[in-house]
Design an enzyme around this catalytic site. Structure first.
Site, mmCIF file in Angstrom:
data_model
loop_
_atom_site.group_PDB
_atom_site.id
_atom_site.type_symbol
_atom_site.label_atom_id
_atom_site.label_comp_id
_atom_site.label_asym_id
_atom_site.label_seq_id
_atom_site.Cartn_x
_atom_site.Cartn_y
_atom_site.Cartn_z
ATOM 1 N N GLU A 61 0.878 -1.166 0.000
ATOM 2 C CA GLU A 61 0.000 0.000 0.000
ATOM 3 C C GLU A 61 0.918 1.219 0.000
ATOM 4 O OE1 GLU A 61 -2.793 -0.207 3.205
ATOM 5 O OE2 GLU A 61 -3.998 -1.750 2.229
ATOM 6 N N ASP A 72 -4.084 9.045 11.070
ATOM 7 C CA ASP A 72 -2.755 8.504 11.329
ATOM 8 C C ASP A 72 -2.149 9.103 12.588
ATOM 9 O OD1 ASP A 72 -2.398 6.702 9.146
ATOM 10 O OD2 ASP A 72 -2.238 8.445 7.822
#
Length: 288
Positions: A61, A72
């Site tokens: 990815e 994140d």
């Protein structure tokens, strides 16, 4: 789904969407890894991606870096900032994919891009066409507005760009069904809400019935991520019935550690990748 064999288009690119996690399953779950393109720099990343292919990592990815991700934690946010500071943008990442993808024998590339930072400025269909033209095996969009979701899925299907769909264990039934219906590359089951790198290990009891439901709704592989860090975690996802496990922050943190220490990046990350599997990868023997 494809049988895992490759074909090439007129531009010489391996056909997008072939062979995500072929032959993987409970006894031997596939492995997907996350990295920000540009961290390490694209020259070193070229070497690293080829190493991942040699180690038979099933999927990378690869994120087009974008700032201040709300999903994140600090590890991936620092990584994205380093890449952005190097000037890595969508054009640079697509050029990188176009260079490296034809040489990969096993690893597929799922291109992750942020809707607001990378996709909306160029237009949804233009982004999808460029991703497919560069050889991306799949696309995965971050921050996609709910109202744009169906338009994205239908445009990708029309253009022929396979997509990774996402859902959570507690997603509504209609969301699970839509994710299963449109998962033309694989379905990413996000084990937890929250920020990457901060989640606990996946809750097996909560995930097991969801994995079973999704497997009954789609022929696409189901991969589980968020909180997956160790070989034990990877094996546990297979035991739940998932086709693959996704490791993100742990690899990014290890990359950061090696870069800061001045260690041998390729050697140490090879060791990290091998440590995610209970069964070592058999190295191919050269033919005479």
């Amino acid at each position: 789904m494809s049988d895992g064999t490759d074909s090439t288009d007129s531009a010489g690119h391996t056909d997008a969407g072939t062979g995500f996690f072929p032959g993987r399953g409970p006894a031997d779950p596939g492995l997907a890894l996350f990295l920000n393109a540009g961290d390490p720099g694209l020259d070193r990343l070229d070497e690293l991606v080829r190493l991942l292919d040699a180690e038979r990592v099933d999927c990378l990815e690869l994120a087009v870096p974008f700032p201040d991700s709300v999903t994140d934690g600090p590890v991936i946010r620092r990584s994205a900032r380093r890449a952005l500071d190097r000037g890595v943008d969508l054009d640079a990442v697509l050029g990188f994919v176009e260079r490296v993808r034809p040489d990969l024998r096993h690893t597929r590339i799922a291109l992750l891009a942020d809707w607001g930072h990378s996709v909306k400025p160029v237009g949804l269909e233009e982004f999808l066409r460029r991703a497919r033209g560069a050889g991306a095996d799949a696309t995965l969009l971050h921050g996609l507005p709910p109202l744009a979701r169906r338009r994205y899925l239908e445009a990708a299907e029309r253009i022929g760009q396979p997509v990774v769909t996402t859902c959570y264990p507690n997603s509504a039934g209609e969301v699970l069904a839509e994710s299963a219906e449109f998962a033309s590359a694989y379905l990413y089951l996000v084990a937890h809400f929250g920020r990457s790198g901060t989640a606990p290990a996946p809750d097996r009891s909560a995930l097991a019935p969801v994995v079973a439901t999704l497997k009954g709704l789609t022929a696409a592989p189901v991969a589980v991520g968020f909180g997956v860090r160790t070989a034990e975690d990877v094996a546990a996802m297979g035991e739940l019935g998932a086709d693959a496990a996704i490791v993100g922050s742990a690899l990014v943190a290890e990359t950061e550690r090696v870069l800061e220490s001045g260690g041998d990046l390729l050697a140490e990350l090879r060791g990290f990748v091998r440590g995610l599997r209970h069964t070592p990868v058999r190295e191919e023997q050269p033919t005479n």
